[in-house]
Write a protein that holds these residues in place. Structure first.
Motif, PDB file in Angstrom:
ATOM      1  N   ILE A   1      63.202  14.479  -2.142  1.00  0.00           N
ATOM      2  CA  ILE A   1      64.419  13.672  -2.053  1.00  0.00           C
ATOM      3  C   ILE A   1      64.842  13.701  -0.583  1.00  0.00           C
ATOM      4  CG2 ILE A   1      66.742  13.277  -2.948  1.00  0.00           C
ATOM      5  CD1 ILE A   1      64.530  13.236  -5.124  1.00  0.00           C
ATOM      6  N   GLY A   2      64.240  12.824   0.206  1.00  0.00           N
ATOM      7  CA  GLY A   2      64.405  12.859   1.653  1.00  0.00           C
ATOM      8  C   GLY A   2      65.751  12.415   2.164  1.00  0.00           C
ATOM      9  N   SER A   3      66.454  11.576   1.420  1.00  0.00           N
ATOM     10  CA  SER A   3      67.722  11.037   1.918  1.00  0.00           C
ATOM     11  C   SER A   3      68.812  12.087   2.052  1.00  0.00           C
ATOM     12  CB  SER A   3      68.198   9.901   1.017  1.00  0.00           C
ATOM     13  OG  SER A   3      68.401  10.386  -0.296  1.00  0.00           O
ATOM     14  N   ALA A   4      68.634  13.247   1.451  1.00  0.00           N
ATOM     15  CA  ALA A   4      69.627  14.316   1.574  1.00  0.00           C
ATOM     16  C   ALA A   4      69.530  15.025   2.926  1.00  0.00           C
ATOM     17  CB  ALA A   4      69.469  15.325   0.440  1.00  0.00           C
ATOM     18  N   GLY A   5      68.470  14.720   3.681  1.00  0.00           N
ATOM     19  CA  GLY A   5      68.325  15.300   5.018  1.00  0.00           C
ATOM     20  C   GLY A   5      67.576  16.609   5.010  1.00  0.00           C
ATOM     21  N   GLY A   6      67.733  17.373   6.093  1.00  0.00           N
ATOM     22  CA  GLY A   6      67.103  18.672   6.221  1.00  0.00           C
ATOM     23  C   GLY A   6      65.592  18.602   6.324  1.00  0.00           C
ATOM     24  N   ARG A   7      64.951  19.715   6.023  1.00  0.00           N
ATOM     25  CA  ARG A   7      63.502  19.819   6.123  1.00  0.00           C
ATOM     26  C   ARG A   7      62.804  18.834   5.192  1.00  0.00           C
ATOM     27  NH1 ARG A   7      59.176  19.760   8.805  1.00  0.00           N
ATOM     28  NH2 ARG A   7      57.456  21.008   7.990  1.00  0.00           N
ATOM     29  N   THR A   8      63.401  18.561   4.032  1.00  0.00           N
ATOM     30  CA  THR A   8      62.794  17.618   3.104  1.00  0.00           C
ATOM     31  C   THR A   8      62.655  16.245   3.746  1.00  0.00           C
ATOM     32  OG1 THR A   8      63.765  18.810   1.255  1.00  0.00           O
ATOM     33  CG2 THR A   8      62.947  16.608   0.801  1.00  0.00           C
ATOM     34  N   ALA A   9      63.671  15.803   4.471  1.00  0.00           N
ATOM     35  CA  ALA A   9      63.613  14.507   5.152  1.00  0.00           C
ATOM     36  C   ALA A   9      62.503  14.508   6.194  1.00  0.00           C
ATOM     37  CB  ALA A   9      64.955  14.183   5.792  1.00  0.00           C
TER      38      ALA A   9
ATOM     39  N   GLU B   1      57.143  12.633   7.726  1.00  0.00           N
ATOM     40  CA  GLU B   1      55.774  12.943   8.161  1.00  0.00           C
ATOM     41  C   GLU B   1      54.756  12.368   7.178  1.00  0.00           C
ATOM     42  OE1 GLU B   1      55.714  17.246   8.417  1.00  0.00           O
ATOM     43  OE2 GLU B   1      57.178  17.246  10.051  1.00  0.00           O
ATOM     44  N   MET B   2      55.010  12.541   5.903  1.00  0.00           N
ATOM     45  CA  MET B   2      54.079  12.042   4.892  1.00  0.00           C
ATOM     46  C   MET B   2      54.067  10.518   4.850  1.00  0.00           C
ATOM     47  SD  MET B   2      54.140  14.679   1.789  1.00  0.00           S
ATOM     48  CE  MET B   2      53.555  16.338   2.043  1.00  0.00           C
ATOM     49  N   ASP B   3      55.238   9.913   5.005  1.00  0.00           N
ATOM     50  CA  ASP B   3      55.304   8.459   4.990  1.00  0.00           C
ATOM     51  C   ASP B   3      54.525   7.878   6.168  1.00  0.00           C
ATOM     52  OD1 ASP B   3      56.316   6.023   3.769  1.00  0.00           O
ATOM     53  OD2 ASP B   3      57.625   5.850   5.524  1.00  0.00           O
ATOM     54  N   SER B   4      54.658   8.498   7.348  1.00  0.00           N
ATOM     55  CA  SER B   4      53.943   7.985   8.524  1.00  0.00           C
ATOM     56  C   SER B   4      52.429   8.192   8.394  1.00  0.00           C
ATOM     57  CB  SER B   4      54.470   8.618   9.809  1.00  0.00           C
ATOM     58  OG  SER B   4      54.129   9.992   9.859  1.00  0.00           O
ATOM     59  N   ALA B   5      52.011   9.103   7.534  1.00  0.00           N
ATOM     60  CA  ALA B   5      50.582   9.352   7.284  1.00  0.00           C
ATOM     61  C   ALA B   5      50.142   8.693   5.976  1.00  0.00           C
ATOM     62  CB  ALA B   5      50.309  10.852   7.248  1.00  0.00           C
ATOM     63  N   ASP B   6      50.909   7.693   5.520  1.00  0.00           N
ATOM     64  CA  ASP B   6      50.595   6.963   4.285  1.00  0.00           C
ATOM     65  C   ASP B   6      50.468   7.873   3.063  1.00  0.00           C
ATOM     66  OD1 ASP B   6      50.643   4.439   5.509  1.00  0.00           O
ATOM     67  OD2 ASP B   6      48.572   4.697   6.196  1.00  0.00           O
TER      68      ASP B   6
ATOM     69  N   GLN C   1      58.469   6.451  -1.712  1.00  0.00           N
ATOM     70  CA  GLN C   1      59.350   5.931  -0.667  1.00  0.00           C
ATOM     71  C   GLN C   1      60.785   5.767  -1.181  1.00  0.00           C
ATOM     72  OE1 GLN C   1      56.908   2.535   0.371  1.00  0.00           O
ATOM     73  NE2 GLN C   1      56.267   3.541   2.283  1.00  0.00           N
ATOM     74  N   GLU C   2      60.936   5.383  -2.431  1.00  0.00           N
ATOM     75  CA  GLU C   2      62.279   5.260  -3.010  1.00  0.00           C
ATOM     76  C   GLU C   2      62.963   6.632  -3.054  1.00  0.00           C
ATOM     77  OE1 GLU C   2      65.633   3.403  -4.586  1.00  0.00           O
ATOM     78  OE2 GLU C   2      63.896   2.538  -3.604  1.00  0.00           O
ATOM     79  N   LEU C   3      62.214   7.676  -3.449  1.00  0.00           N
ATOM     80  CA  LEU C   3      62.779   9.029  -3.441  1.00  0.00           C
ATOM     81  C   LEU C   3      63.179   9.440  -2.019  1.00  0.00           C
ATOM     82  CD1 LEU C   3      60.442  11.055  -5.838  1.00  0.00           C
ATOM     83  CD2 LEU C   3      62.730  10.195  -6.312  1.00  0.00           C
ATOM     84  N   MET C   4      62.440   8.956  -1.054  1.00  0.00           N
ATOM     85  CA  MET C   4      62.681   9.331   0.334  1.00  0.00           C
ATOM     86  C   MET C   4      63.976   8.736   0.878  1.00  0.00           C
ATOM     87  SD  MET C   4      60.086   8.767   3.512  1.00  0.00           S
ATOM     88  CE  MET C   4      60.648   7.314   4.349  1.00  0.00           C
ATOM     89  N   ILE C   5      64.369   7.544   0.404  1.00  0.00           N
ATOM     90  CA  ILE C   5      65.512   6.860   1.016  1.00  0.00           C
ATOM     91  C   ILE C   5      66.716   6.668   0.101  1.00  0.00           C
ATOM     92  CG2 ILE C   5      64.045   5.649   2.675  1.00  0.00           C
ATOM     93  CD1 ILE C   5      64.372   3.133   0.871  1.00  0.00           C
ATOM     94  N   SER C   6      66.525   6.771  -1.198  1.00  0.00           N
ATOM     95  CA  SER C   6      67.601   6.449  -2.140  1.00  0.00           C
ATOM     96  C   SER C   6      68.758   7.437  -2.064  1.00  0.00           C
ATOM     97  CB  SER C   6      67.055   6.440  -3.569  1.00  0.00           C
ATOM     98  OG  SER C   6      68.112   6.187  -4.483  1.00  0.00           O
ATOM     99  N   LEU C   7      69.958   6.892  -2.153  1.00  0.00           N
ATOM    100  CA  LEU C   7      71.160   7.721  -2.237  1.00  0.00           C
ATOM    101  C   LEU C   7      71.684   7.805  -3.672  1.00  0.00           C
ATOM    102  CD1 LEU C   7      73.021   6.439   0.958  1.00  0.00           C
ATOM    103  CD2 LEU C   7      71.755   8.587   0.673  1.00  0.00           C
ATOM    104  N   ASP C   8      71.012   7.138  -4.586  1.00  0.00           N
ATOM    105  CA  ASP C   8      71.411   7.160  -6.000  1.00  0.00           C
ATOM    106  C   ASP C   8      70.687   8.317  -6.685  1.00  0.00           C
ATOM    107  OD1 ASP C   8      72.131   6.738  -8.604  1.00  0.00           O
ATOM    108  OD2 ASP C   8      71.698   4.578  -8.584  1.00  0.00           O
ATOM    109  N   TYR C   9      71.201   9.506  -6.468  1.00  0.00           N
ATOM    110  CA  TYR C   9      70.531  10.720  -6.940  1.00  0.00           C
ATOM    111  C   TYR C   9      70.462  10.802  -8.457  1.00  0.00           C
ATOM    112  CZ  TYR C   9      71.211  11.913  -2.044  1.00  0.00           C
ATOM    113  OH  TYR C   9      71.200  11.894  -0.681  1.00  0.00           O
ATOM    114  N   SER C  10      71.463  10.310  -9.121  1.00  0.00           N
ATOM    115  CA  SER C  10      71.465  10.323 -10.577  1.00  0.00           C
ATOM    116  C   SER C  10      70.329   9.458 -11.121  1.00  0.00           C
ATOM    117  CB  SER C  10      72.816   9.843 -11.098  1.00  0.00           C
ATOM    118  OG  SER C  10      72.824   9.843 -12.503  1.00  0.00           O
ATOM    119  N   ALA C  11      70.182   8.272 -10.575  1.00  0.00           N
ATOM    120  CA  ALA C  11      69.104   7.379 -11.021  1.00  0.00           C
ATOM    121  C   ALA C  11      67.740   7.977 -10.699  1.00  0.00           C
ATOM    122  CB  ALA C  11      69.244   6.007 -10.371  1.00  0.00           C
TER     123      ALA C  11
END
Length: 161
Positions: free
Chosen positions: A108-116, A121-126, A140-150
């Motif tokens: 869940i990358g949108s929350a920031g920190g090391r996960t982001a 890094e993974m997105d840039s390496a496909d 990619q949706e998990l990486m950017i989405s702010l709708d954590y419940s969904a």
């Protein structure tokens, strides 16, 4: 960081048995018996003994216990401390342990920190590291989405829960 949010969600989902919904692993290196007793008001607490009075060894023992839990079905990664001198990011070790056990990992990358950082890094390496068997679009949706419940519901659906 997120524990009180998780406690509150568990109370909303099942007010009578909310403590059974959340299993919380803690290292005795960091918490006192009083902290453990207080946390038991909100969750099932799994205290892990300190190892050699060593921070990193104690954290590794706690992470292994958490990921080796027979009820663990996947790992959802949110936030996390970024790289610091002489302190490796814990999320990196947790992901490695989850992968070695064969657990799917969701970032869940949108929350920031090391996960982001890891998600970027993974997105840039496909997404050449296979953390789960889901589509590139979903990762990619998990990486950017702010709708954590969904996204939580999406992950539960993907896991067949």
């Amino acid at each position: 960081t997120f524990q009180h949010l998780i406690f509150d969600m568990a109370k909303q989902i099942n007010p009578q048995n909310y403590k059974d919904l959340v299993k919380m692993y803690v290292s005795r290196h960091f918490v006192t018996e009083g902290n453990i007793i207080e946390s038991r008001n909100h969750a099932t607490v799994m205290p892990i003994d300190e190892v050699d009075k060593d921070r990193n060894k104690s954290l590794t023992a706690m992470r292994k216990s958490m990921i080796d839990d027979s009820e663990a079905l996947c790992m959802v990664v949110i936030g996390g401390k970024t790289k610091r001198p002489n302190i490796p990011p814990g999320i990196d070790e947790e992901i490695k342990l989850a992968k070695s056990r064969g657990l799917p990992v969701f970032l869940i990358g949108s929350a920031g920190g090391r996960t982001a950082e890891i998600a970027a890094e993974m997105d840039s390496a496909d997404w050449n590291q296979n953390l789960n068997d889901l589509s590139l679009e979903f990762k990619q949706e998990l990486m950017i989405s702010l709708d954590y419940s969904a996204r939580a519901n999406d992950i539960l659906d993907k896991m067949g829960l």
